[in-house]
Design a protein around this motif. Structure first.
Motif, mmCIF file in Angstrom:
data_model
loop_
_atom_site.group_PDB
_atom_site.id
_atom_site.type_symbol
_atom_site.label_atom_id
_atom_site.label_comp_id
_atom_site.label_asym_id
_atom_site.label_seq_id
_atom_site.Cartn_x
_atom_site.Cartn_y
_atom_site.Cartn_z
ATOM 1 N N GLU A 1 -6.153 15.690 4.058
ATOM 2 C CA GLU A 1 -6.226 16.767 5.071
ATOM 3 C C GLU A 1 -7.653 17.258 5.194
ATOM 4 O O GLU A 1 -8.511 16.545 5.617
ATOM 5 C CB GLU A 1 -5.230 17.895 4.722
ATOM 6 C CG GLU A 1 -3.855 17.445 4.178
ATOM 7 C CD GLU A 1 -3.156 16.305 4.924
ATOM 8 O OE1 GLU A 1 -3.642 15.883 5.964
ATOM 9 O OE2 GLU A 1 -2.136 15.803 4.442
ATOM 10 N N LYS B 1 -12.329 3.677 9.927
ATOM 11 C CA LYS B 1 -11.136 3.258 10.665
ATOM 12 C C LYS B 1 -10.813 4.259 11.775
ATOM 13 O O LYS B 1 -10.612 5.443 11.508
ATOM 14 C CB LYS B 1 -9.959 3.160 9.691
ATOM 15 C CG LYS B 1 -8.707 2.578 10.305
ATOM 16 C CD LYS B 1 -7.499 2.659 9.367
ATOM 17 C CE LYS B 1 -7.508 1.634 8.280
ATOM 18 N NZ LYS B 1 -6.203 1.551 7.568
ATOM 19 N N GLY C 1 -2.868 12.604 2.702
ATOM 20 C CA GLY C 1 -2.785 13.805 1.874
ATOM 21 C C GLY C 1 -4.113 14.503 1.660
ATOM 22 O O GLY C 1 -4.166 15.576 1.054
ATOM 23 N N GLY D 1 -4.709 6.508 2.187
ATOM 24 C CA GLY D 1 -5.627 7.644 2.130
ATOM 25 C C GLY D 1 -5.019 8.988 2.484
ATOM 26 O O GLY D 1 -5.747 9.983 2.595
ATOM 27 N N LYS E 1 0.895 -1.172 0.000
ATOM 28 C CA LYS E 1 0.000 0.000 0.000
ATOM 29 C C LYS E 1 0.922 1.207 0.000
ATOM 30 O O LYS E 1 1.643 1.445 0.977
ATOM 31 C CB LYS E 1 -0.861 -0.042 1.265
ATOM 32 C CG LYS E 1 -1.862 1.091 1.359
ATOM 33 C CD LYS E 1 -2.920 0.808 2.419
ATOM 34 C CE LYS E 1 -2.446 1.201 3.791
ATOM 35 N NZ LYS E 1 -3.439 0.966 4.841
HETATM 36 O O1 V47 Z 1 -1.947 12.879 5.263
HETATM 37 C C1 V47 Z 1 0.531 14.585 9.427
HETATM 38 C C2 V47 Z 1 -1.317 13.008 8.723
HETATM 39 C C3 V47 Z 1 -1.202 11.487 7.095
HETATM 40 C C4 V47 Z 1 -0.098 14.994 11.453
HETATM 41 O O2 V47 Z 1 -4.675 4.662 4.254
HETATM 42 C C5 V47 Z 1 -0.952 14.037 10.917
HETATM 43 O O3 V47 Z 1 -4.826 3.080 5.722
HETATM 44 C C6 V47 Z 1 -2.146 13.960 12.879
HETATM 45 O O4 V47 Z 1 -2.600 8.976 5.719
HETATM 46 N N1 V47 Z 1 -1.373 14.919 13.426
HETATM 47 C C7 V47 Z 1 -0.421 10.294 6.589
HETATM 48 N N2 V47 Z 1 -1.961 13.508 11.624
HETATM 49 C C8 V47 Z 1 -0.855 9.009 7.274
HETATM 50 C C9 V47 Z 1 -2.059 8.394 6.596
HETATM 51 C C10 V47 Z 1 -2.593 7.070 6.998
HETATM 52 C C11 V47 Z 1 -2.395 6.593 8.265
HETATM 53 C C12 V47 Z 1 -2.906 5.329 8.570
HETATM 54 C C13 V47 Z 1 -3.579 4.568 7.661
HETATM 55 C C14 V47 Z 1 -3.772 5.072 6.399
HETATM 56 C C15 V47 Z 1 -4.471 4.220 5.380
HETATM 57 C C16 V47 Z 1 -3.282 6.320 6.045
HETATM 58 O O5 V47 Z 1 -0.722 11.810 8.381
HETATM 59 C C17 V47 Z 1 -1.110 12.781 6.362
HETATM 60 C C18 V47 Z 1 -1.557 13.766 7.438
HETATM 61 O O6 V47 Z 1 -2.929 14.009 7.360
HETATM 62 N N3 V47 Z 1 -0.541 13.832 9.664
HETATM 63 N N4 V47 Z 1 0.836 15.315 10.525
HETATM 64 C C19 V47 Z 1 -0.353 15.458 12.779
HETATM 65 N N5 V47 Z 1 0.387 16.437 13.332
#
Ligand code: V47
Length: 354
Positions: free
Chosen positions: A172, A282, A170, A168, A133
């Motif tokens: 925001e 989730k 990006g 998922g 993934k």
């Molecule tokens: O898009 C960055 C986030 C994301 C912070 O698809 C923050 O299963 C909280 O997308 N506080 C990346 N969040 C991680 C992500 C993800 C995580 C788990 C599972 C899946 C999936 C996707 O992390 C970024 C951003 O929105 N992020 N900084 C923060 N300070």
């Protein structure tokens, strides 16, 4: 029709109704979200055994909420070698039995598409059954702009070199004004949606996130959910919606207030009710804490992500997820919360019920 009648009838909720849901008390909201969750998933709590890898933290963009990328607050740049990544995976596959590697990085001008394609094909050659993934829509957009490649070409190559699904990240917050404030220069909202649409049109699946609890308003969350719901009506390609609770440390956003657990649980519940066409909600425990994620299972969520094993993005901003959780702890916590732990693969096929 008043809101409760609408919830009783189970019909699709409008933007105005979505905003009004926040005014309901937590138990009422939870009751309706839990009904929907149980209709679809009964008592199951899904998780997978996965490993997150964040290969580089060097980033050309400066998102105000990000504590992961190397910058003045975190002057600690790194880029993993392909061998390092393969060694990590060797250990995770053999000792932890992971079925998924989740690869997400920063927008590093020195790691181009070839760098990614090469590691994807090496991973697939060494671990053919491991689900890859990888590459958020934000990363795909970065690679497209940086190297003058079309999104279509990148997507075709991702598939050719072994990417199975898209994470998922990006997304925001889609509201253009908030987005411009928190992550100017990143993929646009429509750009994010278009990339996922293209991916789905290739017969592939992905997830969708929403970062909440910073400067956005409740209205922006509902708008975000509706934009995802509209794309899901067209493609059906989203597996899971993941509301990510904003972590406040070591970044440039300087948010004083933090969300109450009530507001977080309401947001999970409303996600279940608004995103009526996305099967899985989730509660990503790395951002909500494992304890609140377990409670969220009563408020519409059905999935906890996974054991993670190592996590660098949220933990850099204060979350206690750096080392993941052991499978034993995970199972015990789910069972003592009176849910049935179901290990799933990345596309939600059930592997084992405990
Ligand atoms: O898009 C960055 C986030 C994301 C912070 O698809 C923050 O299963 C909280 O997308 N506080 C990346 N969040 C991680 C992500 C993800 C995580 C788990 C599972 C899946 C999936 C996707 O992390 C970024 C951003 O929105 N992020 N900084 C923060 N300070």
């Amino acid at each position: 029709m008043n809101l409760i009648d609408k919830l009783e009838s189970g019909g699709r909720l409008s933007y105005e109704e979505g905003v009004a849901l926040y005014e309901l008390d937590l138990f009422t909201l939870g009751h309706y979200a839990n009904l929907k969750r149980r209709q679809r998933h009964g008592n199951k709590a899904f998780f997978n055994i996965n490993r997150h890898i964040n290969p580089t933290n060097i980033c050309k963009d400066i998102c105000k909420f990000c504590a992961f990328s190397a910058n003045r607050k975190n002057p600690n740049p790194y880029t993993m070698s392909h061998d390092e990544i393969l060694t990590i995976l060797e250990n995770s596959v053999q000792n932890k039995g992971i079925t998924e590697v989740h690869i997400v990085s920063a927008h590093n001008p020195d790691t181009g598409l070839e760098w990614y394609l090469e590691i994807f094909s090496k991973v697939k050659a060494r671990f053919p059954s491991l689900h890859v993934k990888a590459l958020t829509a934000a990363e795909i957009n970065f690679l497209s702009e940086q190297y003058g490649l079309s999104v279509d070409d990148i997507i075709v190559k991702m598939i050719e070199y072994g990417v199975d699904s898209m994470p998922g990240g990006g997304a925001e917050i889609f509201d253009e004004e908030v987005r411009a404030y928190i992550c100017k220069g990143k993929v646009s909202s429509q750009g994010w949606l278009d990339i996922h649409q293209k991916w789905h049109e290739k017969g592939k699946q992905s997830n969708a996130t929403m970062l909440f609890g910073h400067v956005e308003k409740r209205e922006h969350r509902i708008d975000h959910m509706i934009r995802l719901r509209e794309l899901q009506d067209k493609t059906g390609g989203f597996n899971a919606f993941i509301p990510l609770v904003y972590q406040r440390e070591n970044n440039y956003l300087h948010v004083e207030d933090f969300l109450s657990s009530t507001e977080i649980l309401k947001t999970y519940a409303i996600s279940r009710l608004m995103c009526d066409n996305i099967a899985h909600i989730k509660a990503y425990w790395a951002t909500s804490t494992i304890n609140l994620a377990l409670v969220a299972l009563e408020y519409g969520a059905d999935d906890l992500d996974g054991t993670i094993e190592a996590e660098a993005i949220q933990s850099a901003a204060g979350a206690s997820s750096a080392k993941g959780l052991s499978l034993e702890t995970f199972l015990e916590l789910i069972e003592t919360s009176n849910f049935t732990p179901v290990q799933r693969d990345s596309l939600y096929n059930e592997i084992k019920t405990y």
